[in-house]
Design an enzyme around this catalytic site. Structure first.
Site, short mmCIF file in Angstrom:
data_model
loop_
_atom_site.label_atom_id
_atom_site.label_comp_id
_atom_site.label_asym_id
_atom_site.label_seq_id
_atom_site.Cartn_x
_atom_site.Cartn_y
_atom_site.Cartn_z
N THR A 80 48.15 71.27 -13.31
CA THR A 80 48.26 70.26 -12.26
C THR A 80 48.33 68.88 -12.92
O THR A 80 48.38 68.78 -14.14
CB THR A 80 47.03 70.29 -11.33
OG1 THR A 80 45.88 69.79 -12.04
CG2 THR A 80 46.76 71.71 -10.84
N ARG A 81 48.30 67.84 -12.10
CA ARG A 81 48.28 66.47 -12.62
C ARG A 81 46.85 65.96 -12.84
O ARG A 81 46.66 64.77 -13.13
CB ARG A 81 49.02 65.51 -11.69
CG ARG A 81 50.53 65.54 -11.82
CD ARG A 81 51.24 64.67 -10.79
NE ARG A 81 50.63 63.38 -10.58
CZ ARG A 81 49.97 63.02 -9.48
NH1 ARG A 81 49.81 63.87 -8.49
NH2 ARG A 81 49.45 61.82 -9.36
N LYS A 82 45.87 66.82 -12.68
CA LYS A 82 44.48 66.43 -12.95
C LYS A 82 44.24 66.50 -14.45
O LYS A 82 43.67 67.45 -14.97
CB LYS A 82 43.52 67.33 -12.18
CG LYS A 82 43.60 67.14 -10.67
CD LYS A 82 42.65 68.06 -9.93
CE LYS A 82 42.77 67.87 -8.43
NZ LYS A 82 41.88 68.79 -7.68
N THR A 83 44.74 65.48 -15.13
CA THR A 83 44.70 65.43 -16.58
C THR A 83 43.98 64.16 -17.04
O THR A 83 43.69 63.27 -16.24
CB THR A 83 46.13 65.43 -17.17
OG1 THR A 83 46.88 64.34 -16.59
CG2 THR A 83 46.85 66.74 -16.86
N SER B 185 43.68 73.38 -11.82
CA SER B 185 43.24 72.28 -12.68
C SER B 185 42.22 72.78 -13.70
O SER B 185 41.97 72.13 -14.71
CB SER B 185 42.62 71.16 -11.84
OG SER B 185 41.48 71.63 -11.14
#
Length: 279
Positions: free
Chosen positions: A134-137, A264
């Site tokens: 995901t974009r939860k980086t 995530s």
């Protein structure tokens, strides 16, 4: 896999990391060593996992001195076992000590993500569903984390906001419904971009189908709801499941008939792999 990380892009990130760590000088190492003094060290893993970040590790030392020699005995994506000698580094003792922590930070974090990701990949063996990130980086660390996901055997979701249209709950509320949101976006979006819609209910799934969504995300749905949603969609769109994805739930989610499972946890919940540099 190294061609997925372009040197001219990652070099700036690594230089920034070295500036942060070294500051105005390593007042321990610089006063103990001379640049001409040379030494060799072994890179050794202290636990089992998946190797990732070898090119980054080497690049740290090459930035400090092009004369540093780094020889790897494993490739990114390889399984490594506790006690394995991963690489040998030779050259200036000063530069080796200057770069040790930064190089290890990259490799330990990236290998940890690859290792955690691989657990999910193995849990889905035999299933048509694939695990994606995901974009939860971590800010300014995304490319390294996404590369680590690939090393772990998984696939990638969108890299950033410009990759794909993703209409989420707040977008739907703001636009006054799925139909309005899709209609407005279609006026402007390129034909090359897919449209994904996040759905919390079966009613929204039907609305997303009517809007000709390319991807329908089943967000935090119960297993029974996901199975019903897959029947409703019936191959008319890519089905993505998201929410409550854990190692002990991922196979049951896949068995509902979804195509993609986004998590995530493979990045956010991954612990660093214990790797050390031994003289």
């Amino acid at each position: 896999m190294n061609n997925l990380l372009q040197d001219f892009i990652i070099e700036d990130y690594i230089k920034s990391a070295l500036k942060e760590d070294i500051g105005y000088g390593d007042i321990t190492t610089d006063f103990l060593t001379e640049e001409s003094e040379e030494i060799c060290a072994n890179l050794v893993t202290r636990e089992d996992g998946i190797l990732c970040g070898s090119h980054i590790f080497e690049m740290v030392f090459k930035i400090l001195s092009p004369d540093m020699s780094v020889t790897f005995f494993f490739n990114d994506g390889d399984e490594i076992k506790a006690g394995d000698k991963i690489a040998r580094i030779c050259g200036s003792a000063r530069f080796l000590l200057n770069g040790e922590r930064v190089a290890l930070n990259y490799m330990q974090r990236m290998s940890g993500i690859a290792t955690e990701t691989n657990k999910y990949v193995k849990a889905l063996e035999g299933s048509k569903a694939k695990i994606v990130d995901t974009r939860k980086t971590t800010p300014n660390f995304r490319m390294f984390e996404k590369y680590s996901v690939i090393c772990g055997g998984a696939s990638l979701h969108r890299f950033n906001l410009s990759d794909c249209v993703m209409i989420k709950d707040n977008h739907i509320k703001f636009a006054g419904g799925i139909k309005n949101a899709v209609g407005k976006i279609r006026k402007y979006v390129s034909h090359a971009h897919k449209i994904e819609i996040e759905c919390d209910t079966l009613k929204q799934v039907k609305e997303a189908l009517e809007a000709n969504a390319d991807i329908i995300m089943l967000d935090n749905m119960r297993l029974e709801e996901m199975k019903e949603a897959c029947k409703i969609i019936n191959g008319k769109a890519i089905v993505e499941a998201s929410g409550n994805v854990k190692l002990d739930t991922v196979k049951a989610i896949a068995d509902c008939g979804v195509d993609v499972i986004s998590s995530s946890a493979i990045v956010a919940k991954a612990k660093t792999l214990d790797i050390g540099l031994d003289f």
